[in-house]
Structures are given as structure tokens and as C-alpha cells.
Design an enzyme around this catalytic site. Structure first.
Site, PDB file in Angstrom:
ATOM      1  N   ASP A 274       0.871  -1.178   0.000  1.00 15.91           N
ATOM      2  CA  ASP A 274       0.000   0.000   0.000  1.00 15.91           C
ATOM      3  C   ASP A 274       0.913   1.235   0.000  1.00 15.91           C
ATOM      4  O   ASP A 274       1.580   1.513   0.999  1.00 15.91           O
ATOM      5  CB  ASP A 274      -0.873  -0.015   1.278  1.00 15.91           C
ATOM      6  CG  ASP A 274      -2.072   0.899   1.176  1.00 15.91           C
ATOM      7  OD1 ASP A 274      -3.133   0.544   1.737  1.00 15.91           O
ATOM      8  OD2 ASP A 274      -1.966   1.946   0.510  1.00 15.91           O
TER       9      ASP A 274
ATOM     10  N   ASP B  33      -2.727   4.860  -2.415  1.00 14.82           N
ATOM     11  CA  ASP B  33      -3.618   5.575  -1.512  1.00 14.82           C
ATOM     12  C   ASP B  33      -4.030   6.941  -2.082  1.00 14.82           C
ATOM     13  O   ASP B  33      -3.169   7.713  -2.516  1.00 14.82           O
ATOM     14  CB  ASP B  33      -2.858   5.775  -0.189  1.00 14.82           C
ATOM     15  CG  ASP B  33      -3.724   6.323   0.911  1.00 14.82           C
ATOM     16  OD1 ASP B  33      -4.672   5.628   1.292  1.00 14.82           O
ATOM     17  OD2 ASP B  33      -3.457   7.445   1.372  1.00 14.82           O
TER      18      ASP B  33
ATOM     19  N   GLU C 140      -6.624   4.014  -5.338  1.00 15.38           N
ATOM     20  CA  GLU C 140      -7.778   4.343  -4.496  1.00 15.38           C
ATOM     21  C   GLU C 140      -8.202   5.745  -4.889  1.00 15.38           C
ATOM     22  O   GLU C 140      -7.398   6.680  -4.809  1.00 15.38           O
ATOM     23  CB  GLU C 140      -7.436   4.297  -3.003  1.00 15.38           C
ATOM     24  CG  GLU C 140      -8.682   4.480  -2.149  1.00 15.38           C
ATOM     25  CD  GLU C 140      -8.441   5.170  -0.830  1.00 15.38           C
ATOM     26  OE1 GLU C 140      -7.442   5.867  -0.678  1.00 15.38           O
ATOM     27  OE2 GLU C 140      -9.285   4.992   0.069  1.00 15.38           O
TER      28      GLU C 140
ATOM     29  N   HIS D   3     -10.802  -1.168   5.716  1.00 16.77           N
ATOM     30  CA  HIS D   3     -10.424  -0.615   7.031  1.00 16.77           C
ATOM     31  C   HIS D   3     -10.966   0.790   7.248  1.00 16.77           C
ATOM     32  O   HIS D   3     -10.812   1.370   8.324  1.00 16.77           O
ATOM     33  CB  HIS D   3      -8.900  -0.608   7.124  1.00 16.77           C
ATOM     34  CG  HIS D   3      -8.291   0.287   6.109  1.00 16.77           C
ATOM     35  ND1 HIS D   3      -8.393   0.059   4.751  1.00 16.77           N
ATOM     36  CD2 HIS D   3      -7.611   1.435   6.233  1.00 16.77           C
ATOM     37  CE1 HIS D   3      -7.790   1.034   4.094  1.00 16.77           C
ATOM     38  NE2 HIS D   3      -7.308   1.892   4.966  1.00 16.77           N
ATOM     39  N   ASP D   4     -11.600   1.352   6.189  1.00 18.92           N
ATOM     40  CA  ASP D   4     -12.194   2.694   6.324  1.00 18.92           C
ATOM     41  C   ASP D   4     -13.704   2.633   6.435  1.00 18.92           C
ATOM     42  O   ASP D   4     -14.350   3.675   6.563  1.00 18.92           O
ATOM     43  CB  ASP D   4     -11.871   3.543   5.067  1.00 18.92           C
ATOM     44  CG  ASP D   4     -10.408   3.877   4.953  1.00 18.92           C
ATOM     45  OD1 ASP D   4      -9.943   4.049   3.813  1.00 18.92           O
ATOM     46  OD2 ASP D   4      -9.720   3.938   5.992  1.00 18.92           O
TER      47      ASP D   4
HETATM   48  O1  TEU Z   1      -8.517   6.724   2.562  1.00 21.76           O
HETATM   49  C1  TEU Z   1      -8.900   7.708   1.600  1.00 21.76           C
HETATM   50  C2  TEU Z   1     -10.220   8.254   1.897  1.00 21.76           C
HETATM   51  O2  TEU Z   1     -11.014   8.587   1.064  1.00 21.76           O
HETATM   52  C3  TEU Z   1     -10.506   8.418   3.301  1.00 21.76           C
HETATM   53  O3  TEU Z   1     -10.815   9.771   3.439  1.00 21.76           O
HETATM   54  C4  TEU Z   1     -11.621   7.494   3.665  1.00 21.76           C
HETATM   55  O4  TEU Z   1     -12.319   7.090   2.504  1.00 21.76           O
HETATM   56  C5  TEU Z   1     -12.568   8.203   4.560  1.00 21.76           C
HETATM   57  O5  TEU Z   1     -12.786   7.312   5.560  1.00 21.76           O
HETATM   58  C6  TEU Z   1     -13.819   8.698   3.847  1.00 21.76           C
HETATM   59  O6  TEU Z   1     -14.677   9.263   4.825  1.00 21.76           O
HETATM   60  C7  TEU Z   1      -7.125   6.415   2.484  1.00 21.76           C
HETATM   61  C8  TEU Z   1      -6.866   5.298   3.485  1.00 21.76           C
HETATM   62  O7  TEU Z   1      -7.605   4.134   3.095  1.00 21.76           O
HETATM   63  C9  TEU Z   1      -7.270   5.792   4.845  1.00 21.76           C
HETATM   64  O8  TEU Z   1      -7.149   4.762   5.819  1.00 21.76           O
HETATM   65  C10 TEU Z   1      -6.370   6.967   5.209  1.00 21.76           C
HETATM   66  O9  TEU Z   1      -6.811   7.514   6.445  1.00 21.76           O
HETATM   67  C11 TEU Z   1      -6.437   8.067   4.131  1.00 21.76           C
HETATM   68  O10 TEU Z   1      -6.347   7.565   2.801  1.00 21.76           O
HETATM   69  C12 TEU Z   1      -5.248   9.015   4.295  1.00 21.76           C
HETATM   70  O11 TEU Z   1      -4.065   8.330   3.946  1.00 21.76           O
END
Ligand code: TEU
Ligand code: CA
Length: 569
Positions: A100, A202, A253, A326-327
Site C-alpha cells: 500500500d 492511496d 484508491e 479498514h475505512d
Molecule cells: O482513505 C482515503 C479516503 O477517502 C478516506 O478519506 C476514507 O475514505 C474516509 O474514511 C472517507 O470518509 C485512504 C486510506 O484508506 C485511509 O485509511 C487513510 O486515512 C487516508 O487515505 C489518508 O491516507
């Protein structure tokens, strides 16, 4: 005759959140040796690639998405030799490893940022996005971060503001600087030389900001820093610098991406990304105020969004398919029923999603029906984004109770609880008596790997290999079916005409070389549904409910009933 296509189109990807997967050194934190220990389990699921969340050196302000050294493994997870052992052991089991890469921003503890603050005229002065205060004082523009705080922070030492689209500890890298772009490509090559097969990148669609960094007029982000003007050229240049570029996969992403932009980034002719992670299906329960203003989800909306994106990413594009990560909250709690119909809804959603056209990405724990954590108060929340949202809502005038109610359902902590390997005190994630970094969900006593591992065929079903209380067995049978049936890996996707608003989701997967067709049907609701007058049945290949003979055709679909038929020619 099977169609030859790149390995990542044939693959099933397993998304691992390393800090919550398996602890092996009794510190309550998952580690690389823990992943190595579980590789046989991952292989037996039918997985052929793993995507690991970031394990690089990090102060862990955003659980590793704030990286302070891209070439070092954070000691919490192990060392470089553990990563090299993991890549070797995975390869021995036919499993590829994807890392990642968090390249939109680094940690503020990265040496680049430290130097950028101290020496504005030095070699790293322009590695980040620094600006003087606006003419009347204050931040250079009105941008707000994804984490409910202003997107600019003041550095007393440098006497300027710096941009961070996430936390203040995650300063945005300046992709306009060619040296930054060279450094990042070199980091990717450092890992490619060690045998990884690609990267999840990311928030890669926010790396290009509009020239002049103009303020947002009506709260829009698109064009300003979401899918800004130079994302594609930056990605094309990045890929052109990668070693082994023809054999790896790049998965971007891309929050907020449109279908047209997704096609542009992943068009093979553009040599940029291979797949994108879209968001339209994980924002359906966002109300007018976004993620922290939740609203109920309608199954028919889920069907529409999914069907629209299958159409948008028809050949030559290629979808990725995920249900949670995980989000996000756990899929069985968010779209299914974690109570009475946990087995049925988890398996129906998996059938309805992972058998579509595209590469399935299974998030750790979904294969055993892991559900949201029973949060009762904000002090249990560890996630920076959820905690910031709570504090912002209170500042906006909500009571602490109201603010907690707003963030509880969507808290990112739901998807980050430790993997539930057994009914033991800490779910087998770490030894009994050790405190895991986050408590194990109490429901691990009923929902864990150990009590789902036995997969003998259930007496009352014609469906091979499905033990009717084990989500794990069903996932194994589902991915085995995908491996066996060429239509499920390379066939077309055609939604079966159903009246609007129906909770039944059905689609055909047709071979592009023979006339063979499979029909996938799922009742995405807890009420019985009429059998849709689609086509006479064929051979039953998979079902999440016991079926005897043609019973389903007379009585219709039971709650959360899913099945796959091979249609008679
Ligand atoms: O997440 C990107 C993102 O869009 C985040 O703002 C997430 O979708 C959010 O929960 C939407 O409300 C990536 C990673 O997956 C996340 O874990 C990180 O916190 C973020 O980028 C910053 O690196
Ligand atoms: Ca550990």
C-alpha cells in the site's frame, strides 16, 4: 477454451489490515510473522494475492498512513527480512504480494518534511506545498481536510502554512516537483526489486492540485484537488519509470471519482492504472451532510450503483469489487443482517458482488461474518477521522450524545477490530492475558475461523461443499466456483431485467467464446421475494440455502437467498 488475461484479472485479492491480523510476539499488535503464520489459511480461502495496509515506518497517527520512511518496515510489524520471508513464503503458495503506497502525503516526521521546515531554500524546501498567509492573514484558501479540520497548518519555524488534505501530521507531497516524482518512483522500484507484484495507491487521485490553489466556491473538491488536472500525466510518468511494469498491477484508491475519469485512468492505452477502487456503493448511506450524517440504505440503490459501474467499466476497463475495508463499517452490519440472517446475508452479498465481472477484493474477516463493534461511547474510538468528526460535530453545536450517535455507525474502528481466529479470550489474535491494541469484538465467541473451518457438504442441500453455518466454507466454495467457471473470470456482465425497486439482484455471466451462460440471483432483503420470471432453471452450481429439487421455483426466494445456475443451452 479459456481466455488468457493478466493474472490480476484472474486473481482473488485478500485485503489484510496488518495491525489487526495476527500478533506473534505478544505486544497486542499484528505483525508480518503473523501473516506468514496464516498463509495456508489465506491460500485455502482461494486467494491468489494479498494487499497489505502500510507496514512502513510510521508514528501511527493515522494507523500507518503517515509514513516516516518508505524503505523501512515499522519495528511494530517486524523488519525487512520478515517482509522478504513473507514474499518468499507467499510465492511458494502461489500468492502474490501487493503493498500500500501512500504517496499523496508523508508523515510530518519524515526527514524530507523536517528538512523542508528547517531549510526553505534547501533541496527539500519544495517537497511539500507551502504558502504565505492570505493577504488579510490566515490560511491561503478555504480548503477543508477529509478529516474535518482546515487543510492548512501554520509552521512557526518556517513562517508559512503547509497543505494537508488529511491530518496535520500528513503534509501533502508536492507532485509538481519533478524530484519528488523521481523519489517516489524509486521507492516503488525498491519494493519491486524485492519481488512485490504491485501496489494499492492511496488517494492517488488527489495528487494534482489546481494551479493557484483557488478557494472552493461552493464546497466543491472536484477539479481543485479531486481528479485535478495532472493526475493522469503524473501516473503515466510514474508507471513509465517502474521496473517490471508489464507484469505488475497498480490499483488506485480514488475517492469521489466519476465513471468517465475511472475509464481514463485505467484505459490500457493510457498506461497509468489497471484498476480503481470506487466509492459510490460505500456512500449510499451518507446523508446530505456526508459520512457523518448517515441515512438508511436501500437495496435497490445498491443494485443501481453496482449495475451503473459495471456498465461504466465494461471492456476495455476492468472493475475491482469490494464490500468493505479498514475505512468502512463491516458489510454484514451495513448492508446485511448481523443478527438473525448473518450467514445468509453475508453469503448473499458475497455472491451478488464477487461473481460480477472484475477482481474481487475480500477484506479480512468478511469471510467469517465479522460485524461492527458494539461502540457505546466516544472514548472507545481510536480512529483519527472518526474522533475529529465527533469533535467537529460538537463544535458545530451538537450535544456529545448527538455527535456520538452520528459517528457511531460509520466509525472506521468497526473494520479495524482484531481478526477472530477462535473463541479464546482474544480471539486467537494475541495470547490470553495480553491487551490487544483494540478490543476483540465480543461476538468472536460465535463468529470465528475455528468454528467455521469444517466444510463437509450439508445433508439437505444439493450444493456441493457448503456447510450451512459456515460463511468461510461458502466463500471457499464461491471462489472455487469462480476458479472453475471461465464465465465468472472473463465473461460478460448483463443484468437480468427486473422490475425497478425489486430487492432481487440477478445477472448473467456469459462466456465470450461459447454460448454458455450462468445466472446469479440474490435476494438482498429479509423478506421472501417472488421468483423473477427470468428463464427456466438449469444446473444448480451454488446456493446459500438448502434446496431440494426445483423447490425454489415454486416458492420463490427466501430471505437473503442466493444461488448460481448454469442455464441450459
Ligand atoms: O482513505 C482515503 C479516503 O477517502 C478516506 O478519506 C476514507 O475514505 C474516509 O474514511 C472517507 O470518509 C485512504 C486510506 O484508506 C485511509 O485509511 C487513510 O486515512 C487516508 O487515505 C489518508 O491516507
Ligand atoms: Ca506483534
Amino acid at each position: 477454451m479459456s481466455i488468457t488475461q493478466p493474472w490480476w484479472k484472474e486473481a482473488v485479492i485478500y485485503h489484510i489490515y496488518p495491525r489487526s491480523f495476527q500478533d506473534t510476539n505478544r505486544d497486542g499488535f499484528g505483525d508480518l510473522q503473523g501473516i506468514i503464520k496464516r498463509l495456508d489459511y489465506i491460500r485455502d480461502l482461494g486467494v491468489t494475492a494479498i494487499w497489505m495496509g502500510p507496514v512502513f515506518s510510521s508514528p501511527q497517527v493515522d494507523n500507518g498512513y503517515d509514513i516516516s520512511n518508505y524503505r523501512e518496515i515499522d519495528p511494530r510489524f517486524g523488519g525487512l527480512e520478515d517482509m522478504e520471508e513473507l514474499i518468499r513464503e507467499a510465492d511458494a503458495r502461489g500468492i502474490r504480494v501487493l503493498l500500500d503506497l501512500v504517496f499523496n502525503h508523508s508523515s510530518d516526521q519524515h526527514r524530507w518534511f523536517q528538512a523542508s521546515v528547517k531549510e526553505p531554500e534547501g533541496p527539500y524546501g519544495d517537497y511539500y506545498i507551502w504558502r504565505d498567509p492570505a493577504p488579510g492573514g490566515g490560511p491561503p484558501n478555504n480548503w477543508r481536510s477529509f478529516f474535518s479540520v482546515p487543510a492548512w497548518s501554520w509552521s512557526e519555524e518556517r513562517g508559512q502554512y503547509y497543505l494537508h488534505l488529511f491530518a496535520p501530521q500528513q503534509p501533502d507531497l508536492n507532485w509538481e516537483n519533478p524530484r519528488v516524482r523521481e523519489e517516489l518512483a524509486e521507492i516503488a522500484n525498491f519494493w519491486l526489486r524485492r519481488g512485490v507484484s504491485g501496489f494499492r495507491m492511496d488517494v492517488i487521485n488527489v495528487i494534482s492540485k489546481k494551479q493557484g490553489l483557488p478557494s472552493s466556491v461552493a464546497g466543491e473538491r472536484e477539479g481543485l484537488y479531486i481528479d485535478g488536472p495532472r493526475v493522469l500525466p503524473y501516473l503515466q510518468e510514474f508507471r513509465s519509470r517502474l521496473e517490471r511494469r508489464e507484469e505488475i498491477v497498480l490499483v488506485g484508491e480514488t475517492p469521489g471519482i466519476s465513471p468517465e475519469t475511472a475509464r481514463r485512468y485505467t484505459d490500457p492505452k493510457n498506461k497509468a492504472l489497471d484498476m480503481v477502487l470506487i466509492f459510490d456503493h460505500v456512500t449510499l448511506d451518507h446523508g446530505p451532510g456526508g459520512r457523518w450524517d448517515p441515512k438508511p440504505l436501500e437495496p435497490a440503490e445498491l443494485k443501481r450503483v453496482v449495475t451503473d459501474w459495471q456498465g461504466a467499466l465494461a471492456p476495455p476497463a476492468w472493475p475491482s469489487i469490494y464490500l468493505s475495508n479498514h475505512d468502512q463499517p463491516r458489510v454484514v452490519s451495513r448492508y446485511g443482517d448481523a443478527g438473525r440472517y448473518r450467514f445468509e446475508s453475508a453469503t448473499a452479498l458475497a455472491t451478488a458482488f464477487y461473481l460480477q465481472r472484475g477482481t474481487p477484493i475480500v477484506y479480512q474477516g468478511d469471510e467469517i461474518g465479522m460485524a461492527n463493534y458494539p461502540l457505546e461511547e466516544i472514548s472507545q474510538v481510536v480512529d483519527i477521522e472518526t474522533g475529529n468528526a465527533y469533535r467537529w460535530l460538537v463544535e458545530e453545536g451538537l450535544s456529545p450524545h448527538q455527535a456520538f450517535e452520528r459517528v457511531a455507525a460509520g466509525a472506521r474502528d468497526h473494520g479495524r477490530t482484531p481478526m477472530q481466529w477462535s473463541a479464546a479470550e482474544n480471539g486467537g489474535f494475541t495470547e490470553e492475558g495480553i491487551s490487544p491494541w483494540f478490543p476483540v469484538n465480543p461476538d468472536h465467541r460465535d463468529w470465528n475461523v475455528e468454528n467455521q473451518e469444517t466444510c463437509e457438504p450439508h445433508a439437505s442441500t444439493t450444493t456441493p461443499g457448503v456447510n450451512h453455518r459456515s460463511i468461510l466454507c461458502y466463500f471457499r466454495a464461491l471462489f472455487a466456483l469462480r476458479r472453475r467457471e471461465e464465465q465468472l473470470r472473463s465473461g460478460s456482465f448483463e443484468v437480468a431485467g427486473l422490475e425497478e425497486g425489486s430487492a432481487v439482484f440477478a445477472f448473467y455471466r456469459k462466456s465470450t467464446s461459447t454460448r454458455e451462460a450462468l445466472l446469479v440471483v440474490a435476494n438482498l432483503s429479509d423478506s421472501p421475494q417472488r421468483w423473477p420470471p427470468i428463464l427456466p432453471p438449469g444446473e444448480l452450481l451454488l446456493s446459500n440455502r438448502a434446496i431440494v429439487g426445483e423447490a425454489v421455483l415454486e416458492t420463490g426466494l427466501e430471505p437473503w437467498h442466493a444461488l448460481v445456475l448454469r442455464l441450459a443451452q
